[in-house]
Design a protein around this motif. Structure first.
Motif, short mmCIF file in Angstrom:
data_model
loop_
_atom_site.label_atom_id
_atom_site.label_comp_id
_atom_site.label_asym_id
_atom_site.label_seq_id
_atom_site.Cartn_x
_atom_site.Cartn_y
_atom_site.Cartn_z
N MET A 1 0.83 -1.18 0.00
CA MET A 1 0.00 0.00 0.00
C MET A 1 0.88 1.24 0.00
N LYS A 2 0.34 2.30 -0.58
CA LYS A 2 1.08 3.55 -0.70
C LYS A 2 0.25 4.70 -0.13
N THR A 3 0.94 5.69 0.45
CA THR A 3 0.26 6.92 0.81
C THR A 3 0.25 7.81 -0.43
N ILE A 4 -0.78 8.63 -0.52
CA ILE A 4 -0.94 9.52 -1.68
C ILE A 4 -1.26 10.93 -1.18
N GLN A 5 -1.01 11.91 -2.04
CA GLN A 5 -1.48 13.25 -1.73
C GLN A 5 -2.99 13.16 -1.61
N PRO A 6 -3.58 13.81 -0.60
CA PRO A 6 -5.03 13.70 -0.40
C PRO A 6 -5.82 14.10 -1.64
N VAL A 7 -6.84 13.30 -1.93
CA VAL A 7 -7.77 13.59 -3.02
C VAL A 7 -9.20 13.50 -2.50
N GLN A 8 -10.05 14.35 -3.02
CA GLN A 8 -11.46 14.35 -2.62
C GLN A 8 -12.18 13.20 -3.31
N VAL A 9 -12.95 12.42 -2.52
CA VAL A 9 -13.71 11.29 -3.02
C VAL A 9 -15.13 11.41 -2.50
N TRP A 10 -16.11 11.15 -3.35
CA TRP A 10 -17.51 11.15 -2.94
C TRP A 10 -17.81 9.82 -2.26
N PHE A 11 -18.24 9.89 -0.98
CA PHE A 11 -18.50 8.67 -0.22
C PHE A 11 -19.68 8.91 0.72
N SER A 12 -20.70 8.08 0.61
CA SER A 12 -21.89 8.16 1.47
C SER A 12 -22.50 9.55 1.50
N GLY A 13 -22.61 10.16 0.33
CA GLY A 13 -23.29 11.44 0.22
C GLY A 13 -22.49 12.66 0.58
N GLN A 14 -21.19 12.50 0.77
CA GLN A 14 -20.37 13.67 1.06
C GLN A 14 -18.95 13.46 0.55
N GLU A 15 -18.23 14.57 0.42
CA GLU A 15 -16.83 14.48 0.01
C GLU A 15 -15.97 14.18 1.22
N THR A 16 -15.00 13.30 1.03
CA THR A 16 -14.02 12.98 2.07
C THR A 16 -12.68 12.77 1.40
N GLN A 17 -11.60 12.81 2.18
CA GLN A 17 -10.27 12.72 1.60
C GLN A 17 -9.72 11.30 1.67
N ALA A 18 -9.25 10.82 0.53
CA ALA A 18 -8.52 9.55 0.47
C ALA A 18 -7.04 9.87 0.56
N THR A 19 -6.30 9.06 1.35
CA THR A 19 -4.87 9.28 1.52
C THR A 19 -4.04 8.02 1.34
N VAL A 20 -4.71 6.89 1.02
CA VAL A 20 -4.01 5.62 0.85
C VAL A 20 -4.50 4.93 -0.42
N LEU A 21 -3.57 4.37 -1.17
CA LEU A 21 -3.87 3.59 -2.37
C LEU A 21 -3.47 2.14 -2.10
N GLU A 22 -4.41 1.24 -2.28
CA GLU A 22 -4.12 -0.19 -2.19
C GLU A 22 -4.38 -0.79 -3.56
#
Length: 101
Positions: A1-22
């Protein structure tokens, strides 16, 4: 797994930040193509501990073929290719935390 620069992701009706790529290779014909399953995740602290867990936010699959497949020799190569396809920037290795009471 890798850490990534935070990106906005739509999840459960709201935007949240993803910081890990698997990523996982789930089909490789050892000749001309490989398919990867990927997941964008966020680190969620575990209340009352110093630990955390990963929550999946978005997932998908990608197919690698041609010269790209022929050049694939390492996991880092595959992660970098996946990140490029998804317009992500890898920042390092993901190191999970171990909870302490």
């Amino acid at each position: 797994m890798k850490t990534i620069q935070p990106v906005q992701v739509w999840f459960s009706g709201q935007e949240t930040q993803a910081t890990v790529l698997e990523a996982t290779c789930y089909n490789d014909n050892l000749s001309t193509q490989a398919n990867f399953q990927y997941q964008l995740m966020k680190v969620v602290p575990m209340p009352g501990t110093s630990g955390s867990y990963l929550q999946g936010l978005a997932q998908g699959s990608l197919g690698m073929t041609g010269a790209t497949y022929q050049a694939w020799e390492t996991n880092d190569y595959a992660y970098n290719w996946i990140a490029q396809q998804l317009n992500l920037v890898i920042t390092g290795e993901y190191i999970p935390t171990t909870p302490t009471p």
